[in-house]
Scaffold this motif. Structure first.
Motif, PDB file in Angstrom:
ATOM      1  N   ARG A  12       0.840  -1.200   0.000  1.00 40.37           N
ATOM      2  CA  ARG A  12       0.000   0.000   0.000  1.00 40.37           C
ATOM      3  C   ARG A  12       0.878   1.256   0.000  1.00 40.37           C
ATOM      4  NH1 ARG A  12      -5.297   1.907   0.561  1.00 40.37           N
ATOM      5  NH2 ARG A  12      -5.619   0.249  -0.961  1.00 40.37           N
ATOM      6  N   GLN A  13       2.029   1.199   0.671  1.00 36.06           N
ATOM      7  CA  GLN A  13       2.918   2.363   0.675  1.00 36.06           C
ATOM      8  C   GLN A  13       3.419   2.666  -0.737  1.00 36.06           C
ATOM      9  OE1 GLN A  13       3.453   4.533   3.309  1.00 36.06           O
ATOM     10  NE2 GLN A  13       4.185   5.736   1.586  1.00 36.06           N
ATOM     11  N   LEU A  14       3.648   1.646  -1.547  1.00 41.58           N
ATOM     12  CA  LEU A  14       4.026   1.869  -2.947  1.00 41.58           C
ATOM     13  C   LEU A  14       2.917   2.631  -3.676  1.00 41.58           C
ATOM     14  CD1 LEU A  14       5.588  -1.588  -3.914  1.00 41.58           C
ATOM     15  CD2 LEU A  14       6.810   0.547  -3.424  1.00 41.58           C
ATOM     16  N   THR A  15       1.684   2.253  -3.420  1.00 37.66           N
ATOM     17  CA  THR A  15       0.539   2.943  -4.021  1.00 37.66           C
ATOM     18  C   THR A  15       0.545   4.412  -3.609  1.00 37.66           C
ATOM     19  OG1 THR A  15      -0.744   0.881  -3.924  1.00 37.66           O
ATOM     20  CG2 THR A  15      -1.981   2.930  -4.226  1.00 37.66           C
ATOM     21  N   VAL A  16       0.717   4.661  -2.328  1.00 41.57           N
ATOM     22  CA  VAL A  16       0.714   6.025  -1.806  1.00 41.57           C
ATOM     23  C   VAL A  16       1.908   6.819  -2.360  1.00 41.57           C
ATOM     24  CG1 VAL A  16       0.917   7.405   0.315  1.00 41.57           C
ATOM     25  CG2 VAL A  16      -0.627   5.437   0.243  1.00 41.57           C
ATOM     26  N   ASP A  17       3.060   6.174  -2.474  1.00 44.02           N
ATOM     27  CA  ASP A  17       4.232   6.863  -3.036  1.00 44.02           C
ATOM     28  C   ASP A  17       3.956   7.352  -4.451  1.00 44.02           C
ATOM     29  OD1 ASP A  17       5.607   6.344  -0.686  1.00 44.02           O
ATOM     30  OD2 ASP A  17       6.875   4.766  -1.555  1.00 44.02           O
ATOM     31  N   GLY A 138       5.220   9.496 -19.373  1.00 41.63           N
ATOM     32  CA  GLY A 138       6.619   9.823 -19.629  1.00 41.63           C
ATOM     33  C   GLY A 138       7.465  10.000 -18.387  1.00 41.63           C
ATOM     34  N   HIS A 139       6.976   9.541 -17.250  1.00 45.69           N
ATOM     35  CA  HIS A 139       7.703   9.702 -15.990  1.00 45.69           C
ATOM     36  C   HIS A 139       8.710   8.586 -15.762  1.00 45.69           C
ATOM     37  CE1 HIS A 139       5.257  13.041 -14.842  1.00 45.69           C
ATOM     38  NE2 HIS A 139       4.155  12.324 -14.695  1.00 45.69           N
ATOM     39  N   ARG A 140       9.728   8.922 -15.008  1.00 44.53           N
ATOM     40  CA  ARG A 140      10.689   7.940 -14.548  1.00 44.53           C
ATOM     41  C   ARG A 140      10.077   7.168 -13.390  1.00 44.53           C
ATOM     42  NH1 ARG A 140      16.522  10.466 -13.810  1.00 44.53           N
ATOM     43  NH2 ARG A 140      16.772   8.306 -13.206  1.00 44.53           N
ATOM     44  N   GLY A 141      10.632   5.989 -13.142  1.00 43.35           N
ATOM     45  CA  GLY A 141      10.178   5.191 -12.022  1.00 43.35           C
ATOM     46  C   GLY A 141      10.552   5.837 -10.700  1.00 43.35           C
ATOM     47  N   LEU A 142       9.862   5.439  -9.666  1.00 37.49           N
ATOM     48  CA  LEU A 142      10.134   5.951  -8.319  1.00 37.49           C
ATOM     49  C   LEU A 142      11.124   5.027  -7.612  1.00 37.49           C
ATOM     50  CD1 LEU A 142       6.472   6.719  -7.222  1.00 37.49           C
ATOM     51  CD2 LEU A 142       8.125   8.289  -8.235  1.00 37.49           C
ATOM     52  N   LYS A 143      11.957   5.587  -6.768  1.00 33.92           N
ATOM     53  CA  LYS A 143      12.945   4.782  -6.047  1.00 33.92           C
ATOM     54  C   LYS A 143      12.288   3.683  -5.218  1.00 33.92           C
ATOM     55  CE  LYS A 143      16.697   8.067  -5.876  1.00 33.92           C
ATOM     56  NZ  LYS A 143      17.629   8.829  -5.048  1.00 33.92           N
ATOM     57  N   SER A 144      11.181   4.000  -4.570  1.00 32.23           N
ATOM     58  CA  SER A 144      10.528   2.995  -3.722  1.00 32.23           C
ATOM     59  C   SER A 144       9.984   1.821  -4.535  1.00 32.23           C
ATOM     60  CB  SER A 144       9.402   3.626  -2.898  1.00 32.23           C
ATOM     61  OG  SER A 144       8.391   4.141  -3.729  1.00 32.23           O
ATOM     62  N   TRP A 145       9.837   2.009  -5.829  1.00 34.88           N
ATOM     63  CA  TRP A 145       9.312   0.965  -6.706  1.00 34.88           C
ATOM     64  C   TRP A 145      10.413   0.133  -7.354  1.00 34.88           C
ATOM     65  CZ3 TRP A 145       4.195   0.165  -8.918  1.00 34.88           C
ATOM     66  CH2 TRP A 145       3.184   0.857  -8.235  1.00 34.88           C
ATOM     67  N   ALA A 146      11.655   0.369  -7.031  1.00 33.01           N
ATOM     68  CA  ALA A 146      12.775  -0.318  -7.695  1.00 33.01           C
ATOM     69  C   ALA A 146      12.697  -1.840  -7.571  1.00 33.01           C
ATOM     70  CB  ALA A 146      14.102   0.187  -7.141  1.00 33.01           C
ATOM     71  N   ASN A 147      12.068  -2.350  -6.517  1.00 38.03           N
ATOM     72  CA  ASN A 147      11.944  -3.801  -6.350  1.00 38.03           C
ATOM     73  C   ASN A 147      11.078  -4.452  -7.420  1.00 38.03           C
ATOM     74  OD1 ASN A 147      13.541  -3.887  -4.056  1.00 38.03           O
ATOM     75  ND2 ASN A 147      11.813  -3.506  -2.700  1.00 38.03           N
ATOM     76  N   TRP A 148      10.280  -3.672  -8.132  1.00 38.72           N
ATOM     77  CA  TRP A 148       9.367  -4.236  -9.125  1.00 38.72           C
ATOM     78  C   TRP A 148      10.007  -4.359 -10.495  1.00 38.72           C
ATOM     79  CZ3 TRP A 148       6.501  -6.952  -6.627  1.00 38.72           C
ATOM     80  CH2 TRP A 148       5.758  -6.527  -5.555  1.00 38.72           C
ATOM     81  N   GLY A 149      11.269  -4.431 -10.560  1.00 41.29           N
ATOM     82  CA  GLY A 149      11.923  -4.661 -11.843  1.00 41.29           C
ATOM     83  C   GLY A 149      13.297  -4.063 -11.844  1.00 41.29           C
ATOM     84  N   GLU A 150      14.181  -4.762 -12.449  1.00 39.55           N
ATOM     85  CA  GLU A 150      15.567  -4.312 -12.500  1.00 39.55           C
ATOM     86  C   GLU A 150      15.648  -2.930 -13.115  1.00 39.55           C
ATOM     87  OE1 GLU A 150      19.709  -5.691 -14.533  1.00 39.55           O
ATOM     88  OE2 GLU A 150      18.195  -7.202 -14.118  1.00 39.55           O
ATOM     89  N   GLY A 151      16.063  -1.992 -12.320  1.00 33.13           N
ATOM     90  CA  GLY A 151      16.276  -0.644 -12.821  1.00 33.13           C
ATOM     91  C   GLY A 151      15.014   0.159 -13.088  1.00 33.13           C
ATOM     92  N   TRP A 152      13.832  -0.289 -12.609  1.00 31.85           N
ATOM     93  CA  TRP A 152      12.612   0.453 -12.917  1.00 31.85           C
ATOM     94  C   TRP A 152      12.718   1.893 -12.451  1.00 31.85           C
ATOM     95  CZ3 TRP A 152       8.253   2.972 -10.944  1.00 31.85           C
ATOM     96  CH2 TRP A 152       7.221   3.148 -11.863  1.00 31.85           C
ATOM     97  N   ALA A 153      13.404   2.094 -11.356  1.00 35.88           N
ATOM     98  CA  ALA A 153      13.529   3.465 -10.830  1.00 35.88           C
ATOM     99  C   ALA A 153      14.371   4.347 -11.733  1.00 35.88           C
ATOM    100  CB  ALA A 153      14.136   3.437  -9.425  1.00 35.88           C
ATOM    101  N   GLN A 154      15.182   3.759 -12.597  1.00 31.17           N
ATOM    102  CA  GLN A 154      16.026   4.543 -13.467  1.00 31.17           C
ATOM    103  C   GLN A 154      15.479   4.640 -14.895  1.00 31.17           C
ATOM    104  OE1 GLN A 154      17.537   2.090 -11.362  1.00 31.17           O
ATOM    105  NE2 GLN A 154      17.760   3.760  -9.932  1.00 31.17           N
ATOM    106  N   LEU A 155      14.347   3.988 -15.159  1.00 29.04           N
ATOM    107  CA  LEU A 155      13.809   3.976 -16.520  1.00 29.04           C
ATOM    108  C   LEU A 155      13.483   5.371 -17.009  1.00 29.04           C
ATOM    109  CD1 LEU A 155      11.295   0.998 -16.532  1.00 29.04           C
ATOM    110  CD2 LEU A 155      13.483   1.114 -17.689  1.00 29.04           C
ATOM    111  N   ARG A 156      13.771   5.599 -18.215  1.00 26.34           N
ATOM    112  CA  ARG A 156      13.341   6.816 -18.885  1.00 26.34           C
ATOM    113  C   ARG A 156      12.225   6.387 -19.833  1.00 26.34           C
ATOM    114  NH1 ARG A 156      16.829  10.330 -17.236  1.00 26.34           N
ATOM    115  NH2 ARG A 156      19.024   9.933 -17.075  1.00 26.34           N
TER     116      ARG A 156
END
Length: 160
Positions: A12-17, A138-156
């Protein structure tokens, strides 16, 4: 059950983030004419959470959207208040569970543990929807969501 509660809190915190990262324009965005705006994804997730909590009180699931209490506007402020109210209700509801309690799922009796697993699965399913909206914006991934895929937080933003 404690491990599931911990997993629920994390999920749920991921949702809120993601909600907190949205501008009003993001919340108003719809993928196409057949999909509602992003804010309605969040409202739906809250309403279903509310339905799951009600089922723990009544002993039977009912997924009627009319049973939800959300009456706020299409804004992060109102959605966050709704999620906060639900989390308080969630904590008190699970604290008051009796042993041997069952919830009827359309004729199938399940334990509160299975019921919570299904709530967690629903929330996670909608994370996939949220990611589609987020990437389409067109947003980048959030740091808290990085567990949901390799590098998702760094995706462009790039085509799927």
């Amino acid at each position: 059950m404690d491990a599931l509660q911990k997993d629920w809190t994390f999920t749920r915190q991921l949702t809120v983030d993601l909600l907190d990262a949205c501008s009003q324009g993001d919340l108003d965005f719809a993928l196409n004419s057949h999909c509602g705006p992003l804010w309605k994804q969040f409202r739906h997730m809250g309403r279903v959470h509310e339905n799951y909590l009600s089922a723990l009180k009544t002993g039977q699931v009912n997924f009627d959207p009319a049973d939800g209490s959300y009456a706020g506007k299409a804004s992060a402020k109102y959605l966050n208040s709704y999620f906060e109210k639900l989390e308080k209700y969630h904590i008190t509801t699970f604290a008051g569970l009796g042993s041997g309690q069952v919830i009827s799922w359309f004729g199938e009796d399940v334990s509160p543990c299975i019921h919570l697993c299904r709530l967690l699965a629903h929330e996670t399913l909608h994370h996939g929807h949220l990611i589609l909206y987020w990437r389409a914006l067109g947003h980048r991934g959030l740091k808290s969501w990085a567990n949901w895929g390799e590098g998702w937080a760094q995706l462009r933003h790039r085509p799927f």
